[in-house]
Motif scaffolding. Structure first.
Motif, PDB file in Angstrom:
ATOM      1  N   SER A  75      -6.114 -16.025   5.702  1.00 64.96           N
ATOM      2  CA  SER A  75      -5.858 -15.558   6.854  1.00 64.96           C
ATOM      3  C   SER A  75      -5.079 -16.457   7.916  1.00 64.96           C
ATOM      4  O   SER A  75      -4.651 -16.038   9.103  1.00 64.96           O
ATOM      5  CB  SER A  75      -7.343 -15.572   7.557  1.00 64.96           C
ATOM      6  OG  SER A  75      -8.075 -16.935   7.447  1.00 64.96           O
ATOM      7  N   SER A 135      -8.994  -9.242   1.436  1.00 61.38           N
ATOM      8  CA  SER A 135      -9.858 -10.308   0.494  1.00 61.38           C
ATOM      9  C   SER A 135     -10.859  -9.426  -0.282  1.00 61.38           C
ATOM     10  O   SER A 135     -11.208  -9.757  -1.357  1.00 61.38           O
ATOM     11  CB  SER A 135     -10.786 -11.214   1.589  1.00 61.38           C
ATOM     12  OG  SER A 135      -9.693 -11.941   2.299  1.00 61.38           O
ATOM     13  N   CYS A 149       1.748 -13.639  12.297  1.00 64.66           N
ATOM     14  CA  CYS A 149       1.494 -12.750  13.642  1.00 64.66           C
ATOM     15  C   CYS A 149       2.092 -13.584  14.749  1.00 64.66           C
ATOM     16  O   CYS A 149       2.753 -12.894  15.752  1.00 64.66           O
ATOM     17  CB  CYS A 149       0.175 -12.423  14.032  1.00 64.66           C
ATOM     18  SG  CYS A 149      -0.677 -11.197  12.875  1.00 64.66           S
ATOM     19  N   LEU A 187      -1.494 -15.088   7.444  1.00 64.32           N
ATOM     20  CA  LEU A 187      -1.529 -14.045   8.345  1.00 64.32           C
ATOM     21  C   LEU A 187      -1.444 -14.305   9.826  1.00 64.32           C
ATOM     22  O   LEU A 187      -0.503 -13.715  10.592  1.00 64.32           O
ATOM     23  CB  LEU A 187      -2.388 -13.093   7.956  1.00 64.32           C
ATOM     24  CG  LEU A 187      -2.623 -12.608   6.651  1.00 64.32           C
ATOM     25  CD1 LEU A 187      -3.809 -11.582   6.398  1.00 64.32           C
ATOM     26  CD2 LEU A 187      -1.288 -11.545   6.618  1.00 64.32           C
ATOM     27  N   ALA A 188      -2.150 -15.236  10.274  1.00 60.86           N
ATOM     28  CA  ALA A 188      -2.096 -15.613  11.597  1.00 60.86           C
ATOM     29  C   ALA A 188      -0.794 -16.194  12.089  1.00 60.86           C
ATOM     30  O   ALA A 188      -0.276 -16.127  13.180  1.00 60.86           O
ATOM     31  CB  ALA A 188      -3.285 -16.495  12.043  1.00 60.86           C
ATOM     32  N   LEU A 239      -5.575  -8.854  12.335  1.00 63.90           N
ATOM     33  CA  LEU A 239      -5.715 -10.021  11.650  1.00 63.90           C
ATOM     34  C   LEU A 239      -7.144  -9.929  10.935  1.00 63.90           C
ATOM     35  O   LEU A 239      -7.142 -10.302   9.612  1.00 63.90           O
ATOM     36  CB  LEU A 239      -5.527 -11.374  12.543  1.00 63.90           C
ATOM     37  CG  LEU A 239      -5.581 -12.752  11.770  1.00 63.90           C
ATOM     38  CD1 LEU A 239      -4.701 -12.626  10.771  1.00 63.90           C
ATOM     39  CD2 LEU A 239      -5.536 -13.915  12.740  1.00 63.90           C
ATOM     40  N   ILE A 240      -8.171  -9.627  11.696  1.00 61.61           N
ATOM     41  CA  ILE A 240      -9.371  -9.506  11.050  1.00 61.61           C
ATOM     42  C   ILE A 240      -9.436  -8.632   9.937  1.00 61.61           C
ATOM     43  O   ILE A 240      -9.910  -8.581   8.930  1.00 61.61           O
ATOM     44  CB  ILE A 240     -10.430  -9.138  12.187  1.00 61.61           C
ATOM     45  CG1 ILE A 240     -10.782 -10.348  12.985  1.00 61.61           C
ATOM     46  CG2 ILE A 240     -11.784  -8.756  11.399  1.00 61.61           C
ATOM     47  CD1 ILE A 240     -11.505 -10.058  14.357  1.00 61.61           C
ATOM     48  N   THR A 258      -7.217  -9.249   6.798  1.00 63.32           N
ATOM     49  CA  THR A 258      -7.865 -10.265   6.052  1.00 63.32           C
ATOM     50  C   THR A 258      -9.018  -9.793   5.331  1.00 63.32           C
ATOM     51  O   THR A 258      -8.845 -10.004   4.083  1.00 63.32           O
ATOM     52  CB  THR A 258      -8.278 -11.555   6.966  1.00 63.32           C
ATOM     53  OG1 THR A 258      -7.278 -12.166   7.399  1.00 63.32           O
ATOM     54  CG2 THR A 258      -8.796 -12.526   6.123  1.00 63.32           C
ATOM     55  N   LEU A 259      -9.939  -9.011   5.952  1.00 59.97           N
ATOM     56  CA  LEU A 259     -11.018  -8.483   5.328  1.00 59.97           C
ATOM     57  C   LEU A 259     -10.538  -7.375   4.206  1.00 59.97           C
ATOM     58  O   LEU A 259     -11.224  -7.216   2.957  1.00 59.97           O
ATOM     59  CB  LEU A 259     -12.035  -7.630   6.355  1.00 59.97           C
ATOM     60  CG  LEU A 259     -12.737  -8.764   7.282  1.00 59.97           C
ATOM     61  CD1 LEU A 259     -13.487  -7.915   8.309  1.00 59.97           C
ATOM     62  CD2 LEU A 259     -13.778  -9.364   6.362  1.00 59.97           C
ATOM     63  N   TYR A 282      -9.235 -17.161   0.682  1.00 58.88           N
ATOM     64  CA  TYR A 282      -9.361 -16.338   1.760  1.00 58.88           C
ATOM     65  C   TYR A 282      -8.909 -16.950   3.187  1.00 58.88           C
ATOM     66  O   TYR A 282      -8.367 -16.437   4.029  1.00 58.88           O
ATOM     67  CB  TYR A 282     -10.503 -15.482   1.679  1.00 58.88           C
ATOM     68  CG  TYR A 282     -10.603 -14.841   0.416  1.00 58.88           C
ATOM     69  CD1 TYR A 282      -9.667 -14.036  -0.634  1.00 58.88           C
ATOM     70  CD2 TYR A 282     -11.935 -14.548  -0.015  1.00 58.88           C
ATOM     71  CE1 TYR A 282      -9.817 -13.795  -1.591  1.00 58.88           C
ATOM     72  CE2 TYR A 282     -12.115 -14.044  -1.428  1.00 58.88           C
ATOM     73  CZ  TYR A 282     -11.204 -13.343  -2.281  1.00 58.88           C
ATOM     74  OH  TYR A 282     -11.114 -12.674  -3.272  1.00 58.88           O
ATOM     75  N   ILE A 283      -9.358 -18.137   3.456  1.00 55.75           N
ATOM     76  CA  ILE A 283      -9.288 -18.757   4.359  1.00 55.75           C
ATOM     77  C   ILE A 283      -7.655 -19.139   4.756  1.00 55.75           C
ATOM     78  O   ILE A 283      -6.950 -19.035   5.862  1.00 55.75           O
ATOM     79  CB  ILE A 283     -10.149 -20.045   4.703  1.00 55.75           C
ATOM     80  CG1 ILE A 283     -11.595 -19.805   4.939  1.00 55.75           C
ATOM     81  CG2 ILE A 283      -9.763 -20.957   5.912  1.00 55.75           C
ATOM     82  CD1 ILE A 283     -12.538 -20.948   4.737  1.00 55.75           C
TER      83      ILE A 283
END
Length: 174
Positions: free
Chosen positions: A75, A156, A82, A78-79, A148-149, A152-153, A71-72
């Motif tokens: 993220s 996940s 972006c 995804l970052a 992004l938050i 990801t949440l 999951y890290i």
């Protein structure tokens, strides 16, 4: 009223200063630990099944810990997406990092002479912030961070809820 004299306490030694190399070592150690705990992709993409509400809660609790490194990595991907898909954000971040690195590389005793003005390290950092903040604001860094938050949440949590615990090698813990 009688005044009570203040008790004198011995000075405690100051905490050691955190150096940049100490921070880098901490980050390297964290990255190494996460890299070692990455789960294989065939386990990450195991066959999902629709759980009951109680089962979904158990799966979430187990799988979030089990797939934390994956999951890290999600993220971070995804970052990167972006930043690379928004050129102004890429330029703003590059400017902020370059200005900060340039200021950090300057010595405190030798100011930068620019157009007849002597600029200290603090002045360079201030100029970098004054120029970067509006640029990052125009690039939509706030909405990017919240997207992004949220992404990801959402990804996940959805993944952790539908991957059965029995398919995981640590299922005997539950």
């Amino acid at each position: 009223m009688s005044a009570v004299p203040a008790q004198l306490t011995p000075q405690e030694p100051a905490a050691p200063a955190v150096t940049m190399s100490g921070r880098i070592d901490t980050v390297k150690g964290f990255l190494k630990k996460q890299r070692e705990s990455l789960r294989p992709w065939n386990e990450v993409f195991a066959k999902p099944s629709v759980p009951s509400a109680a089962d979904a809660r158990k799966r979430l609790a187990h799988n979030v810990q089990h797939f934390k490194a994956n999951y890290i990595l999600l993220s971070l991907v995804l970052a990167a997406y972006c930043v690379l898909s928004n050129p102004l954000l890429l330029f703003g971040l590059a400017f902020a990092v370059a200005g900060s690195v340039f200021a950090a590389s300057r010595s405190d005793t030798e100011p930068l002479n620019l157009f007849g003005q002597a600029l200290s390290k603090r002045d360079i950092l201030l100029a970098t912030a004054v120029l970067s903040v509006p640029m990052l604001y125009m690039a939509g860094v706030g909405s990017t961070v919240f997207w992004l938050i949220g992404a990801t949440l959402a990804i996940s949590a959805a993944h952790a809820a539908v991957i059965p615990v029995a398919d995981n090698p640590l299922s005997d813990i539950m």
